[in-house]
Design a protein around this motif. Structure first.
Motif, PDB file in Angstrom:
ATOM      1  N   LYS A 180      50.140 -48.350  24.337  1.00 23.33           N
ATOM      2  CA  LYS A 180      50.501 -49.067  23.110  1.00 23.33           C
ATOM      3  C   LYS A 180      52.010 -49.140  22.892  1.00 23.33           C
ATOM      4  O   LYS A 180      52.492 -50.063  22.250  1.00 23.33           O
ATOM      5  CB  LYS A 180      49.824 -48.417  21.910  1.00 23.33           C
ATOM      6  CG  LYS A 180      48.323 -48.535  21.944  1.00 23.33           C
ATOM      7  CD  LYS A 180      47.663 -47.774  20.818  1.00 23.33           C
ATOM      8  CE  LYS A 180      46.155 -47.842  20.993  1.00 23.33           C
ATOM      9  NZ  LYS A 180      45.456 -46.865  20.224  1.00 23.33           N
ATOM     10  N   THR A 219      55.461 -51.753  25.911  1.00 25.13           N
ATOM     11  CA  THR A 219      55.100 -53.164  25.822  1.00 25.13           C
ATOM     12  C   THR A 219      56.011 -54.074  26.627  1.00 25.13           C
ATOM     13  O   THR A 219      55.626 -55.184  26.959  1.00 25.13           O
ATOM     14  CB  THR A 219      55.103 -53.622  24.353  1.00 25.13           C
ATOM     15  OG1 THR A 219      56.388 -53.340  23.794  1.00 25.13           O
ATOM     16  CG2 THR A 219      54.019 -52.885  23.569  1.00 25.13           C
ATOM     17  N   ASP A 220      57.203 -53.611  26.963  1.00 24.68           N
ATOM     18  CA  ASP A 220      58.110 -54.474  27.729  1.00 24.68           C
ATOM     19  C   ASP A 220      58.136 -54.040  29.193  1.00 24.68           C
ATOM     20  O   ASP A 220      57.890 -52.877  29.513  1.00 24.68           O
ATOM     21  CB  ASP A 220      59.520 -54.435  27.129  1.00 24.68           C
ATOM     22  CG  ASP A 220      60.115 -53.048  27.197  1.00 24.68           C
ATOM     23  OD1 ASP A 220      60.907 -52.791  28.106  1.00 24.68           O
ATOM     24  OD2 ASP A 220      59.748 -52.209  26.330  1.00 24.68           O
ATOM     25  N   GLN A 278      57.736 -50.175  31.031  1.00 21.21           N
ATOM     26  CA  GLN A 278      56.578 -49.972  31.910  1.00 21.21           C
ATOM     27  C   GLN A 278      57.033 -49.541  33.297  1.00 21.21           C
ATOM     28  O   GLN A 278      56.477 -48.624  33.893  1.00 21.21           O
ATOM     29  CB  GLN A 278      55.749 -51.250  31.981  1.00 21.21           C
ATOM     30  CG  GLN A 278      55.069 -51.596  30.683  1.00 21.21           C
ATOM     31  CD  GLN A 278      54.454 -52.981  30.683  1.00 21.21           C
ATOM     32  OE1 GLN A 278      54.594 -53.756  31.635  1.00 21.21           O
ATOM     33  NE2 GLN A 278      53.782 -53.319  29.592  1.00 21.21           N
TER      34      GLN A 278
END
Length: 122
Positions: free
Chosen positions: A85, A88-89, A93
């Motif tokens: 969660k 996100t970018d 990651q």
């Protein structure tokens, strides 16, 4: 989804084969449960001299990995699930993924592979 294989029966095929077969399982595999697969197949195929069974302990669905690799993999997936969660970018990651040793996560157990090779060469 695969109509060509809907009637496939692994036990029937294994009973008919003369090929050398080694079925490798882990005692704590949640996907391929020992009681349903290993125990039952071993009982049903006990008379087949070309079929052998190898049961390893504590390696979940990866019986050829080292125990340490399985533990490391499990820790990775727990952390990955927890961070899904927030990561996100693509950069975060990538940083997360780069923080893990993929060799350590998939390290193979030489003793298990030696048993596999010995079975095939016997």
């Amino acid at each position: 989804a695969n109509p060509d294989y809907v009637d496939f029966n692994g036990i029937h095929s294994l009973r008919k084969t003369a090929a050398k077969v080694l079925l490798v399982y882990s005692d704590n595999d949640a996907m391929v449960k020992k009681e349903i697969h290993f125990d039952e197949l071993q009982q049903l195929l006990s008379g087949k001299k070309n079929i052998s069974f190898l049961l390893v302990s504590g390696k979940s669905h990866n019986p050829t990995y080292t125990r340490e690799a399985v533990q490391y993999k499990d820790a990775f997936f727990a952390a990955f699930k927890k961070s899904m969660k927030t990561l996100t970018d693509p950069e975060s990651q990538k940083a997360f993924m780069d923080g893990y040793d993929w060799w350590a996560m998939t390290e193979q157990d030489g003793e298990v592979w030696e048993k596999i090779v010995n079975h095939l060469n016997s």
